[in-house]
Design an enzyme around this catalytic site. Structure first.
Site, mmCIF file in Angstrom:
data_model
loop_
_atom_site.group_PDB
_atom_site.id
_atom_site.type_symbol
_atom_site.label_atom_id
_atom_site.label_comp_id
_atom_site.label_asym_id
_atom_site.label_seq_id
_atom_site.Cartn_x
_atom_site.Cartn_y
_atom_site.Cartn_z
ATOM 1 N N LYS A 118 0.811 -1.216 0.000
ATOM 2 C CA LYS A 118 0.000 0.000 0.000
ATOM 3 C C LYS A 118 0.846 1.269 0.000
ATOM 4 O O LYS A 118 0.468 2.276 -0.595
ATOM 5 C CB LYS A 118 -0.951 -0.002 1.203
ATOM 6 N N LYS A 160 -3.257 0.699 8.523
ATOM 7 C CA LYS A 160 -3.404 -0.355 7.520
ATOM 8 C C LYS A 160 -2.098 -1.114 7.333
ATOM 9 O O LYS A 160 -1.008 -0.536 7.381
ATOM 10 C CB LYS A 160 -3.808 0.233 6.159
ATOM 11 N N GLY A 166 -8.274 -7.344 2.408
ATOM 12 C CA GLY A 166 -9.302 -8.178 3.004
ATOM 13 C C GLY A 166 -9.621 -7.844 4.443
ATOM 14 O O GLY A 166 -10.165 -8.665 5.172
ATOM 15 N N GLY A 167 -9.276 -6.616 4.881
ATOM 16 C CA GLY A 167 -9.597 -6.202 6.234
ATOM 17 C C GLY A 167 -8.587 -6.644 7.275
ATOM 18 O O GLY A 167 -8.704 -6.272 8.444
ATOM 19 N N HIS A 210 -17.742 2.964 -0.641
ATOM 20 C CA HIS A 210 -16.643 2.183 -1.206
ATOM 21 C C HIS A 210 -17.052 1.776 -2.619
ATOM 22 O O HIS A 210 -17.910 0.912 -2.802
ATOM 23 C CB HIS A 210 -16.400 0.946 -0.329
ATOM 24 N N HIS A 237 -13.871 -3.857 7.618
ATOM 25 C CA HIS A 237 -13.317 -3.667 6.276
ATOM 26 C C HIS A 237 -13.415 -4.918 5.416
ATOM 27 O O HIS A 237 -12.730 -5.048 4.400
ATOM 28 C CB HIS A 237 -11.873 -3.168 6.364
ATOM 29 N N GLU A 277 -9.851 0.231 -6.250
ATOM 30 C CA GLU A 277 -10.835 0.604 -5.240
ATOM 31 C C GLU A 277 -10.680 2.067 -4.847
ATOM 32 O O GLU A 277 -9.564 2.560 -4.674
ATOM 33 C CB GLU A 277 -10.695 -0.297 -4.017
ATOM 34 N N ARG A 295 -5.868 -9.227 -8.761
ATOM 35 C CA ARG A 295 -6.415 -10.584 -8.843
ATOM 36 C C ARG A 295 -7.901 -10.487 -9.151
ATOM 37 O O ARG A 295 -8.459 -9.397 -9.253
ATOM 38 C CB ARG A 295 -6.225 -11.300 -7.504
#
Length: 651
Positions: A118, A160, A166-167, A210, A237, A277, A295
């Protein structure tokens, strides 16, 4: 790139089954891999051949690169599809596949590397002119440095995992005093899930939606967008409801977001299926890059339903070096699609995962169901507890919602607790009905978590009647109606009999009359209800799903409840929580004990942290008290119900 006729799927569960179906449609041989826990799994039986790759632990099987490559060589596979999760966004795995002379069905390792971190991705997007949320993504990971930047960013802010998704490894911090604990938990989750505990900080965009854009690119550089999905309804999330197109989306905003998504993909020479996203600000105009998933997404079916395209087929086409068979001008969005994720988890108990045998698994065939389980399968503690995705399509959003609602009403999962009643309840909320839910919707709606539905006398009576009928059927089959242990059973109903019923361990002292007849009357404290063989209660038709547990009891799904129904056992039980004990709510690794004997704690304080199914679960104090004794140590693997510590009254 080269053509291949055999495809190995380096995954499990519903996504493995979904890829196998398309591979078969394209005339490819499908090869499955499995761990010891999945030897009898659905994806194994669906494939043309299957290879064992290790024991139950994901680290020793589905994350074991050498074992997967060995299976590919043994099967003669020419390509590997990673699905989602596990190794799907692992650049080293993509390189290893290519070094082995195989085709990796996905983007280049370089693109995965950039977008998989990220911090690096955000810096890359800023250089590419893609709007990003203000924050910190530096190399200095000292707590003091992160705290200093957090003060500049301001709260609320998001912690994060730089390498994650995937949270996992994500925490919302509303007070700076909570940052140290959030950093500790996020690092632990990130390290366990991704092998990298690097963190980034971002300003929390409040009341956002989102919105993500599906992109596709081929080796010739053709990059297109396949519309957007709204995934705003999420907890921790992790997405709960996804739909396409996004409610209220204007054509102008869609084009702006698609252009930004295409620019993001092209900046890393992206190939294959990817999702960019964004967070859409509450003003409905400003949006910010969140991350790019390199993916296939869990929620890809809603895009397939509105575009008419098979995204897995497109992935395979591009992986074989062929150009995209569609252009941007060919893409049209028809109707509306909505998806919910069915999990083996207990919403009323902090969404803790549920494990065990599935005694009945029935889905509505009128909508699309993507699943990797069936009746008789075991839900393992080793993997993500998602059981299925239910996807409904309609000409309008209202039609899709109605179809999905009806499908949930006709769905039965018995043996493990699921979020099915929670999903059904969500669809009735005004924000979901109107398409106005934001990412804070679930937290705002259930600040203390979803409440457990009230257990009404009608449900207790239904459970009792079903159990009695089941016992009577067994007795008749075994010709034991005269056995004294079955006193009270007779063809004419006999006299009222006492019945001590256990519902998930809770005792209900009842009486029943008419046992062995078409109508059974069950009475409790101040109430009485009569049921018939066709499940009419007091003359009114009711809906229920049930299945025997193989031990004389049964599982019942009715009125929002999932209950294990048995006759009460003669021995006494104790309520650990009522007696001041903290026990493990599920099997897992005790990664932290935050208290010592003699410590005074307040209700809600985190006492311990249990790691299970790749997530860190905080175990909190149910009331004020003093820690009397610790019975385990951090680092121990605990079974469900294991005693962790005991408490005593602070007075």
């Amino acid at each position: 790139m080269r053509k291949f006729d055999t495809l190995l799927i380096a995954n499990r569960g519903e996504i493995a089954c979904r890829i196998i179906r398309t591979a078969r449609d394209l005339g490819l041989r499908a090869v499955a891999v499995y761990s010891d826990a999945d030897a009898d799994a659905l994806h194994v039986s669906m494939a043309d051949e299957a290879h064992r790759i290790g024991p139950a632990s994901a680290a020793d099987s589905y994350l074991n690169v050498d074992a997967i490559l060995a299976a590919a060589k043994a099967s003669g596979a020419g390509a590997i599809h990673p699905g989602y999760g596990f190794l799907s966004e692992n650049a080293d795995f993509a390189r290893a596949v290519e070094r082995a002379g195989l085709v990796f069905v996905g983007p280049s390792a370089e693109a995965i590397e950039i977008m998989g971190d990220k911090a690096i991705a955000k810096a890359h997007m800023l250089d590419a002119g893609v709007p990003c949320v203000p924050g910190y993504q530096g190399d200095d990971q000292a707590d003091a440095t992160l705290l200093a930047h957090a003060r500049n960013i301001g709260v609320p802010l998001m912690v994060k995992a730089a390498a994650g998704g995937g949270g996992k490894g994500m925490r919302l911090v509303s007070k700076l005093d909570d940052l140290p604990e959030a950093l500790t938990l996020a690092r632990a989750e990130a390290s366990a899930a991704f092998g990298n505990d690097t963190l980034i900080l971002e300003r929390a965009v409040q009341n956002a939606r989102h919105i993500e854009v599906q992109v596709f690119a081929d080796h010739a550089g053709n990059t297109i967008a396949l519309g957007e999905r709204d995934c705003s309804v999420q907890r921790r999330h992790q997405k709960v409801i996804e739909e396409a197109p996004a409610p209220g989306m204007t054509q102008t905003l869609r084009k702006r977001m698609e252009r930004a998504a295409i620019a993001a993909a092209q900046s890393v020479d992206y190939v294959g299926a990817g999702t960019v996203e964004f967070l859409l600000d509450e003003n409905g105009e400003d949006f910010y890059f969140l991350e790019m998933n390199t993916r296939l997404q869990v929620e890809h079916p809603v895009t397939e339903m509105v575009t008419g395209l098979d995204l897995v087929a497109l992935q395979i086409t591009v992986a074989q070096g062929k150009p995209l068979p569609v252009s941007q001008e060919d893409v049209t969005l028809t109707g509306h699609a909505i998806e919910v994720r069915l999990y083996a988890e207990a919403p009323g108990n902090g969404f803790l995962p549920s494990i065990g045998k599935i005694y009945k698994f029935e889905m509505d065939n009128n909508i699309r169901i993507d699943t990797g389980v069936r009746s008789g399968d075991e839900v393992s503690p080793h993997y993500d507890p998602m059981l299925a995705k239910l996807i409904a399509h309609g000409d309008t959003r209202d039609e899709a919602l109605r179809a999905l609602t009806q499908a949930l009403d006709n769905t039965a999962v018995l043996g493990v607790t699921t979020n099915l009643p929670f999903l059904r309840d969500l669809l009735d909320h005004a924000e979901v009905q109107n398409g106005t839910a934001t990412t804070s919707f679930l937290d705002d709606t259930y600040p203390e978590g979803p409440p457990s539905p009230e257990l009404k006398p009608q449900t207790v009576a239904l459970a009792a009647a079903l159990l009695l009928r089941s016992e009577n059927a067994v007795a008749q089959a075994q010709s034991l109606l005269r056995d004294t242990s079955l006193a009270g059973f007779s063809s004419d109903g006999g006299l009222p009999i006492p019945l001590d019923l256990s519902l998930d361990g809770d005792l209900h002292k009842l009486t029943a009359a008419g046992v062995g007849t078409d109508h059974i009357t069950v009475s409790g404290d101040g109430w009485s209800h009569t049921s018939s063989n066709d499940l009419r209660f007091d003359g009114h038709r009711t809906t229920a799903h049930h299945a025997p547990d193989g031990m004389g009891g049964l599982y019942l799904q009715a009125a929002g409840h999932h209950l294990h129904v048995t006759r009460a056992q003669p021995w006494a039980t104790t309520d650990a929580a009522a007696n001041g004990a903290l026990t493990a709510p599920m099997p897992g690794l005790l990664v932290a004990l935050n208290v010592a004997a003699g410590d005074t704690v307040k209700k809600g304080d985190t006492l311990a942290v249990l790691e299970a199914m790749k997530m860190q679960h905080q175990l909190t104090a149910a009331a004020d008290g003093v820690v009397a004794a610790l019975h385990v140590a951090a680092g121990q693997q605990l079974s469900k119900g294991a005693l962790i510590l005991t408490m005593e009254d602070p007075t």
